[in-house]
Design a protein around this motif. Sequence first.
Motif, short mmCIF file in Angstrom:
data_model
loop_
_atom_site.label_atom_id
_atom_site.label_comp_id
_atom_site.label_asym_id
_atom_site.label_seq_id
_atom_site.Cartn_x
_atom_site.Cartn_y
_atom_site.Cartn_z
N ASP A 5 0.63 -1.49 0.07
CA ASP A 5 -0.35 0.45 0.39
C ASP A 5 0.92 1.67 -0.02
O ASP A 5 0.37 2.09 -0.48
N ALA A 9 0.93 3.84 -3.13
CA ALA A 9 0.63 5.67 -2.99
C ALA A 9 2.04 6.62 -3.04
O ALA A 9 1.54 7.66 -3.88
N LEU A 26 -5.50 10.16 0.78
CA LEU A 26 -5.17 9.09 0.81
C LEU A 26 -6.19 8.12 2.47
O LEU A 26 -6.61 6.88 2.71
N ARG A 29 -9.23 6.51 0.93
CA ARG A 29 -8.59 5.13 0.34
C ARG A 29 -8.28 4.33 1.80
O ARG A 29 -8.47 3.34 1.22
N ILE A 144 -1.89 15.77 -3.68
CA ILE A 144 -3.17 15.33 -2.99
C ILE A 144 -4.12 16.40 -3.00
O ILE A 144 -3.61 18.14 -2.49
N ASP A 159 -2.14 12.75 4.78
CA ASP A 159 -2.19 13.51 3.79
C ASP A 159 -0.62 13.99 3.20
O ASP A 159 -0.04 13.39 2.46
N SER A 162 2.63 11.85 4.13
CA SER A 162 2.10 10.95 2.39
C SER A 162 3.37 11.89 1.45
O SER A 162 4.07 11.52 0.96
#
Length: 266
Positions: A5, A9, A26, A29, A144, A159, A162
């Motif tokens: 995962d 991503a 994210l 998700r 994002i 988010d 990341s």
Amino acid sequence: MTPEDHTKAAEDLLEAETTGTQIGLLTKRHPEMGMDDAYAIQNAIYRAKLAQGRSVVGWKIGLTSKAMQYALNIDIPDSGILFDDMVFAHGATVPAGRFIQPRIEAEIAFVMKSALGGAQVSRADVLAATDYVAPSIEILDTRIVRVDAQTGTTRTVFDTISDNAANAGVVLGPQKHAPDAFDLRWVGAITSKNAEVEETGLGAGVLNDPVESVVWLARRMAQYGQSIAPGQIILSGSFIRPVECPSGSQITADFGDFGAVDIAFA
């Protein structure tokens, strides 16, 4: 989240950066994702960029102000990685289409002359390891979406982390000062867009002292077996809210006696 995962991503975020098309949240998700997952995704991006031939030139610290921490309901800063292709010259123009939704923040940058690391790093250690401090602008971007169109849910700190802490660029002003030449808590900036003042702030907004921000980073990195290397740039954190920079924006961050730094967006 699984390692697979994390990798997926990171691949999606890198594709978004390349194509200029944002991905969805994210956290939508993967509702179960947490801080460790976010940094694992960031580290997957780091490994991919190194494989592409990029090199690390420094680190950024974000979410250092109380206002931003309250907004995201967290109580610690975050960090991201500065790569060599993120460096822009003072007075340069960012090419059209380079970023998706660029914004800027005014910050005090530390440029290191010696390595810095360890769980017990102190304020004195930071000052001793710093070559000079300088006025700087950080360019932010987001791969994002900021808000999910279906639910109205906004992105979270997971988010953002990341997405390499929304890192996109760094601009250093030409002035270089010894780290103890100024009381950095009182170093401020008047940040203008197209000659109109947008934001003002003081260094004290960064964890009460920008030096303490670098202390935090060094100690956090020690938890992952990392350290700050000589020559690296450390963006200590913003003391203003992000300023939107659509095409045609001319940005000046005036730090008074500390210096000034400019960037434009084509």
